[in-house]
Motif scaffolding. Structure first.
Motif, PDB file in Angstrom:
ATOM      1  N   UNK A 178       0.825  -1.218   0.000  1.00 24.68           N
ATOM      2  CA  UNK A 178       0.000   0.000   0.000  1.00 24.68           C
ATOM      3  C   UNK A 178       0.854   1.261   0.000  1.00 24.68           C
ATOM      4  N   UNK A 179       1.964   1.235   0.719  1.00 28.36           N
ATOM      5  CA  UNK A 179       2.727   2.475   0.878  1.00 28.36           C
ATOM      6  C   UNK A 179       4.218   2.308   0.577  1.00 28.36           C
ATOM      7  N   UNK A 180       4.632   1.182   0.044  1.00 25.04           N
ATOM      8  CA  UNK A 180       6.014   1.079  -0.416  1.00 25.04           C
ATOM      9  C   UNK A 180       6.708  -0.205   0.002  1.00 25.04           C
ATOM     10  N   UNK A 181       7.570  -0.726  -0.904  1.00 27.56           N
ATOM     11  CA  UNK A 181       8.432  -1.871  -0.624  1.00 27.56           C
ATOM     12  C   UNK A 181       9.793  -1.313  -0.217  1.00 27.56           C
ATOM     13  N   UNK A 182      10.118  -1.493   1.034  1.00 34.33           N
ATOM     14  CA  UNK A 182      11.347  -0.891   1.553  1.00 34.33           C
ATOM     15  C   UNK A 182      12.576  -1.765   1.258  1.00 34.33           C
ATOM     16  N   UNK A 183      12.441  -3.089   1.426  1.00 34.49           N
ATOM     17  CA  UNK A 183      13.577  -4.002   1.223  1.00 34.49           C
ATOM     18  C   UNK A 183      13.101  -5.269   0.520  1.00 34.49           C
ATOM     19  N   UNK A 184      14.097  -5.969  -0.113  1.00 36.71           N
ATOM     20  CA  UNK A 184      13.815  -7.250  -0.758  1.00 36.71           C
ATOM     21  C   UNK A 184      15.039  -8.155  -0.608  1.00 36.71           C
ATOM     22  N   UNK A 185      14.797  -9.461  -0.410  1.00 36.94           N
ATOM     23  CA  UNK A 185      15.861 -10.455  -0.261  1.00 36.94           C
ATOM     24  C   UNK A 185      15.537 -11.705  -1.088  1.00 36.94           C
ATOM     25  N   UNK A 186      16.569 -12.401  -1.431  1.00 35.57           N
ATOM     26  CA  UNK A 186      16.395 -13.755  -1.933  1.00 35.57           C
ATOM     27  C   UNK A 186      16.876 -14.694  -0.843  1.00 35.57           C
ATOM     28  N   UNK A 187      16.092 -15.704  -0.540  1.00 37.79           N
ATOM     29  CA  UNK A 187      16.427 -16.678   0.491  1.00 37.79           C
ATOM     30  C   UNK A 187      16.572 -18.046  -0.182  1.00 37.79           C
ATOM     31  N   UNK A 188      17.712 -18.714   0.049  1.00 37.05           N
ATOM     32  CA  UNK A 188      17.912 -20.031  -0.556  1.00 37.05           C
ATOM     33  C   UNK A 188      18.504 -20.971   0.481  1.00 37.05           C
ATOM     34  N   UNK A 233       7.771   9.184  -4.720  1.00 38.87           N
ATOM     35  CA  UNK A 233       7.530   8.430  -3.501  1.00 38.87           C
ATOM     36  C   UNK A 233       8.855   7.995  -2.895  1.00 38.87           C
ATOM     37  N   UNK A 234       8.886   7.843  -1.581  1.00 38.77           N
ATOM     38  CA  UNK A 234      10.155   7.409  -0.964  1.00 38.77           C
ATOM     39  C   UNK A 234      10.541   5.988  -1.355  1.00 38.77           C
ATOM     40  N   UNK A 235       9.562   5.119  -1.541  1.00 43.23           N
ATOM     41  CA  UNK A 235       9.815   3.734  -1.930  1.00 43.23           C
ATOM     42  C   UNK A 235       8.764   3.319  -2.963  1.00 43.23           C
ATOM     43  N   UNK A 236       9.126   2.394  -3.839  1.00 40.33           N
ATOM     44  CA  UNK A 236       8.145   1.948  -4.831  1.00 40.33           C
ATOM     45  C   UNK A 236       7.011   1.166  -4.171  1.00 40.33           C
ATOM     46  N   UNK A 237       5.784   1.366  -4.702  1.00 39.57           N
ATOM     47  CA  UNK A 237       4.623   0.684  -4.133  1.00 39.57           C
ATOM     48  C   UNK A 237       4.252  -0.569  -4.918  1.00 39.57           C
ATOM     49  N   UNK A 238       4.654  -0.635  -6.146  1.00 39.43           N
ATOM     50  CA  UNK A 238       4.425  -1.842  -6.934  1.00 39.43           C
ATOM     51  C   UNK A 238       5.417  -1.828  -8.099  1.00 39.43           C
ATOM     52  N   UNK A 263      12.775   2.609  -8.424  1.00 33.36           N
ATOM     53  CA  UNK A 263      11.378   3.066  -8.530  1.00 33.36           C
ATOM     54  C   UNK A 263      11.004   3.252  -9.998  1.00 33.36           C
ATOM     55  N   UNK A 264       9.810   2.825 -10.371  1.00 39.10           N
ATOM     56  CA  UNK A 264       9.328   3.112 -11.728  1.00 39.10           C
ATOM     57  C   UNK A 264       9.191   4.621 -11.918  1.00 39.10           C
TER      58      UNK A 264
END
Length: 581
Positions: free
Chosen positions: A439-449, A473-478, A466-467
């Motif tokens: 709703x308001x942004x993806x702050x971080x992303x990881x790959x877990x293996x 926006x401070x972080x991308x929302x989608x 960010x697109x």
């Protein structure tokens, strides 16, 4: 000569007698109207309690009616003395006179021009005198012809006197005379209304029940009560008139009061008006009397003239504060709402009530009409206002409204490439494309293996790009992002027969002090093969693809043939139906 004077006197007496009969008949008519109009005026004044102006107007109209009756029933028929007219009236009743009286009048009139000798005139006069002498002129005017109207008039007058005596015994006549003199006195009644009261049910404000006009809160019930004395009937009539409507009539029965000490010569009448919605007037009519008109004033609830809600969303939403002019609002979770409400009535107090919670007092401005209230909302609630009018002290609950809190949904992520589990050698270069939203942004992303269901290892993807449409926006929302993974660089000890489970995890951007939520995608599996196994796997996949393409091509040809056949059939001319024999 004396006989001539005797005829002259008889003619004049006959004329006087006729005039007396006309006057007596005319007076009888006038007397009937005078009696009737006097009683009508008194009755109208008693029934409607006319003002002094209308009493004089009614008296003037009555006088005009009497004059008109006198003019057409009396004075119009009074005629001056005319010997010839009287003579013709007498001859009409006595055929034996053979017009001798008429000839006599013509000959005796000095002004008349009558031809003939003097001796002939004297002869006619002598014959006329001889013929008239035995005639009773008074008998010609018969008073019996007006006996009927005389009797009616006398009966009306006697009845009038009897009514006047009866009314005067009870004081009506003297009161009417005083009222015609300009004194506003009341007519006496056999029934006495001793008291009229009204009280609110349930009673909110203590007041005297005889204090009118009575103010009542809208929606409350009102009990109307009348206490009567004297000759009290078992039934009374209550007249009610709502605002701008007509009088309504209600019959109510006398109420029995279970009190041994009560005065049994008095009667009580009670009527309850349930849920008053508008002001109204009322009065009681009991027996031969009625009360004055009383007023019940309904006090409505304060009306909201303007309402504005200022909404300050949380910082993590990156939304600027905004205002709405409606009571039902939808806001992000954690928003601060401030109401500014203006009413049409001055308020003593105002409260804000959330659902079934305790009322919280609002701030009232100097104009006593504008109220403000501020509160932070984290969940959907219903609310209402409670107003206390400054003039009456009545409390009113307003309509129920809602604050719809849009919750901050957890982030979502899914792997869109590869679409399924994959196989490869230890030199596999894996392209991972994932799609995420919040709703308001993806702050971080990881790959877990993890290798062979062993310990999980996290690889930080860093800050996501960010697109272009979300650059402010401070972080991308989608969005969708791609990462390359050379498996051997991360897992140099891999060997054929091993398998690697991997997935993507993202973390949302939210308010400070709140634990950020994370979400993981479904697991994808990478199976490690040796070179021969991988070639065999590739060949098998190619064969499978060929079979799928062949089946698709065959199906396409079948569809083309069906379309071609349908087109040919449509182009063929249709046969006309043969006519029925």
């Amino acid at each position: 000569m004396e006989k001539n004077k005797d005829i002259e006197n008889k003619l004049r007496q006959t004329w006087k007698r006729e005039r007396q009969r006309t006057s007596l008949r005319g007076f009888a008519h006038v007397l009937i109207w005078i009696c009737g109009l006097l009683l009508a005026n008194l009755a109208a004044d008693w029934l409607f309690e006319l003002s002094l102006v209308w009493r004089y107007v009614l008296a003037g109209v009555s006088a005009v009616i009497v004059l008109v009756v006198a003019r057409f029933r009396w004075w119009r028929h009074l005629k001056s003395f005319d010997r010839m007219t009287v003579a013709q009236q007498i001859e009409a009743s006595h055929d034996e006179l053979r017009n001798l009286l008429t000839y006599y009048i013509e000959i005796s009139d000095d002004e008349a021009s009558v031809m003939g000798s003097q001796s002939l005139k004297s002869l006619v006069q002598e014959q006329a005198v001889d013929a008239v002498e035995p005639v009773d002129f008074k008998a010609i005017i018969n008073f019996a012809s007006i006996s009927r109207i005389i009797k009616i008039s006398a009966g009306c007058f006697v009845l009038f006197l009897g009514i006047i005596v009866f009314l005067n015994r009870h004081g009506y006549v003297s009161v009417y005379v005083q009222r015609m003199q300009g004194k506003e006195v009341k007519y006496p009644t056999r029934t006495k209304i001793l008291e009229v009261t009204a009280r609110e049910i349930p009673e909110i404000v203590k007041r005297s029940p005889t204090d009118f006009p009575l103010t009542v809160k809208v929606g409350q019930s009102v009990q109307l009560r009348a206490l009567a004395g004297g000759k009290v009937p078992l039934q009374a009539t209550l007249f009610m008139r709502p605002e701008k409507l007509h009088w309504q009539k209600l019959d109510i029965q006398q109420v029995e009061i279970m009190d041994k000490d009560r005065d049994k010569s008095k009667g009580t009448f009670i009527y309850q008006v349930d849920r008053v919605t508008q002001s109204f007037e009322f009065y009681f009519k009991i027996g031969d009397t009625q009360s004055q008109i009383f007023a019940i004033t309904s006090i409505p609830a304060p009306v909201v003239k303007t309402a504005q809600v200022s909404i300050t969303p949380p910082d993590y939403t990156s939304m600027v504060p905004y205002k709405v002019d409606k009571m039902n609002v939808e806001v992000p979770e954690g928003s601060i709402l401030e109401w500014k409400v203006s009413t049409d009535t001055e308020l003593e107090k105002a409260w804000f009530i959330v659902s079934k919670g305790e009322p919280v007092e609002m701030t009232i401005a100097a104009d006593n009409k504008t109220c403000t209230f501020k509160k932070t909302f984290t969940q959907t609630v219903s609310y209402r206002f409670r107003w206390k009018r400054k003039d009456t002290g009545y409390n009113y609950d307003g309509s129920t409204h809602r604050v719809y809190v849009k919750p901050d949904s957890p982030p979502e992520v899914r792997i869109i490439k590869p679409v399924a589990d994959v196989k490869g050698t230890i030199r596999k270069r894996l392209t991972i494309r994932f799609q995420a939203k919040d709703d308001y942004g993806i702050k971080k992303a990881w790959m877990i293996y993890a290798v062979n269901d062993g310990k999980e290892v996290r690889v930080d993807f860093g800050k996501l790009q960010k697109p272009p449409t979300q650059k402010d926006l401070p972080y991308p929302r989608y969005g969708a992002w791609t990462r390359k993974w050379r498996v051997k660089d991360s897992l140099p000890d891999l060997k054929p027969g091993d398998f690697v489970n991997f997935r993507i995890e993202v973390e949302e951007y939210n308010a400070e002090g709140k634990v950020a939520r994370r979400h993981k995608s479904t697991v994808r599996k990478l199976e490690i093969l040796n070179t021969a196994q991988y070639q065999k796997y590739i060949y098998a996949r190619l064969a499978q693809v060929r079979e799928q393409l062949a089946a698709t091509s065959l199906e396409a040809r079948r569809h083309q043939q069906s379309i071609r056949a349908l087109t040919i059939n449509l182009k063929k001319p249709r046969k006309k139906p043969e006519p029925k024999k």
